[in-house]
Design an enzyme around this catalytic site. Structure first.
Site, PDB file in Angstrom:
ATOM      1  N   GLU A  90      14.768  53.493 110.825  1.00 41.38           N
ATOM      2  CA  GLU A  90      16.176  53.280 110.475  1.00 41.38           C
ATOM      3  C   GLU A  90      17.107  53.753 111.585  1.00 41.38           C
ATOM      4  O   GLU A  90      18.112  53.102 111.888  1.00 41.38           O
ATOM      5  CB  GLU A  90      16.512  54.001 109.166  1.00 41.38           C
ATOM      6  N   CYS A 103      21.666  35.176 106.397  1.00 40.66           N
ATOM      7  CA  CYS A 103      23.125  35.354 106.364  1.00 40.66           C
ATOM      8  C   CYS A 103      23.589  35.990 107.675  1.00 40.66           C
ATOM      9  O   CYS A 103      24.161  37.073 107.702  1.00 40.66           O
ATOM     10  CB  CYS A 103      23.519  36.221 105.160  1.00 40.66           C
ATOM     11  N   CYS A 159      22.702  28.676 105.096  1.00 42.35           N
ATOM     12  CA  CYS A 159      23.160  28.629 103.706  1.00 42.35           C
ATOM     13  C   CYS A 159      22.305  27.694 102.842  1.00 42.35           C
ATOM     14  O   CYS A 159      22.156  27.920 101.636  1.00 42.35           O
ATOM     15  CB  CYS A 159      24.622  28.195 103.647  1.00 42.35           C
ATOM     16  N   CYS A 205      19.503  29.715 101.347  1.00 39.75           N
ATOM     17  CA  CYS A 205      19.839  31.049 100.833  1.00 39.75           C
ATOM     18  C   CYS A 205      19.728  31.070  99.308  1.00 39.75           C
ATOM     19  O   CYS A 205      20.250  30.181  98.628  1.00 39.75           O
ATOM     20  CB  CYS A 205      21.254  31.432 101.248  1.00 39.75           C
ATOM     21  N   CYS A 231      27.945  31.649  96.159  1.00 38.41           N
ATOM     22  CA  CYS A 231      28.559  32.274  97.330  1.00 38.41           C
ATOM     23  C   CYS A 231      29.993  31.767  97.525  1.00 38.41           C
ATOM     24  O   CYS A 231      30.220  30.591  97.824  1.00 38.41           O
ATOM     25  CB  CYS A 231      27.728  31.995  98.580  1.00 38.41           C
TER      26      CYS A 231
END
Length: 358
Positions: free
Chosen positions: A41, A196, A203, A206, A212
């Site tokens: 991370e 995204c 899209c 997705c 959305c």
């Protein structure tokens, strides 16, 4: 900003997509301990996955657990970080490892608040560590998740505004499922990283496209709203000197704080200083030759630095006394140290040229 209306079945759709398309074979997704997830991370902040993978694998080979990291010298940690940039991340990581060993018997705290007490770890990173490694129900709001949520809800404000960010935290928490928390966290990261995306979102594939608001607006890439533009970054100029003698180069240890804190760098002169006079005065050495190298620009978050490098050969290295600040290194040894990316680039270009360093 009006209240954000959440959508049902958000998490189930994201998880169903993840089961088929999510990334599951990245190095840090194997043996998901808090330590391994933490290292990944921190490395992934401001850095692409493809860049991080070789760094992560080498880092884990040298520092396989928190005890190995805590007992390592900071120079060794920074050497493994050389080229990743944002070196405060590595310094904070080393400090945090020491805290974990000294105060927590090498175990990560069990709460987000507790993990946030460690240097260099904020709320989103702490949540990612605990949700992915331990299944804790705690939402994240990193760059990828911000983009997904801001676009999905067509949020008309810059997410970096504190008021907007706080409301987005509320949205992120409302979508966090009670089960499969770690997988959902990874799924949201993957969704933002692979579908995204900033400029060319996919899209049509997705799992959230049906609801959305950004897509419905006809201009999904308008969201998230961009940060208000600031004035152009200032430009600074400095001379970097590759001082060489007998096949060795002189490196300078940077102060612990500030730009490139704790790294080994090349001696730096003011942009208008005479290299010969400055070098002879500072290092009490006789100059044999000076060769100008190609200048280039290195960009920091707050300014541009125009670097004018030169290769300076001195008659004898004995005139420059080694201290904690200045030391002579062979080129091979120099490349094992923590070096700022532009310094490494200069040394590599010199090494490839027709010089005494060959």
């Amino acid at each position: 900003m009006e209240a954000v209306q959440t959508v049902e079945n958000f998490a189930p759709r994201v998880l169903a997509w993840f089961d088929v398309h999510g990334r599951k074979d990245l190095p840090w997704q194997k043996d998901k301990t808090p330590y391994r997830v933490w290292i990944s991370e921190i490395m992934l902040q401001q850095t692409q996955v493809t860049t991080v993978i070789p760094y992560y694998e080498k880092f884990m080979s040298s520092f396989p657990d928190v005890y190995a990291l805590a007992s390592a010298k900071q120079d060794d940690v920074l050497a493994h970080w050389s080229g990743l940039g944002y070196y405060a991340r590595a310094r904070n990581m080393h400090k945090a490892a020491t805290m974990l060993v000294d105060e927590f018997d090498g175990e990560f705290p069990k709460t987000v608040e507790g993990v946030c007490e460690l240097p260099g770890i904020g709320r989103s990173t702490a949540s990612a560590i605990l949700s992915i490694s331990r299944g804790v129900q705690s939402a994240i709001l990193d760059g990828n998740v911000k983009r997904v949520l801001a676009r999905f809800h067509a949020i008309p404000n810059w997410p970096g505004e504190k008021k907007t960010e706080n409301r987005m935290w509320g949205v992120a928490e409302s979508y966090m499922p009670e089960i499969r928390c770690g997988e959902y966290t990874q799924a949201m990261m993957d969704l933002g990283a692979t579908l995204c995306t900033r400029s060319k979102p996919k899209c049509h594939v997705c799992p959230l496209s049906e609801d959305c608001a950004g897509l419905a607006s006809g201009e999904p890439t308008t969201f998230p709203i961009s940060k208000p533009k600031k004035a152009a970054k200032p430009i600074k100029t400095a001379q970097f000197v590759v001082l060489q003698s007998d096949g060795k180069v002189l490196l300078e240890k940077r102060p612990a704080s500030g730009i490139w804190g704790g790294l080994w760098s090349l001696p730096e002169f003011a942009h208008d200083a005479s290299i010969v006079l400055e070098a002879e005065q500072r290092f009490q050495c006789g100059i044999q030759s000076v060769m100008a190298l190609s200048s280039f620009r290195h960009t920091f978050s707050h300014y541009h630095l125009d670097i004018i490098p030169s290769l300076v050969t001195v008659k004898e290295a004995v005139g420059v006394h080694e201290t904690e600040k200045y030391q002579w290194f062979s080129v091979d040894d120099a490349f094992t140290l923590g070096l700022p990316a532009p310094v490494r680039s200069i040394l590599e270009s010199v090494e490839k040229g027709d010089t005494l360093l060959l």
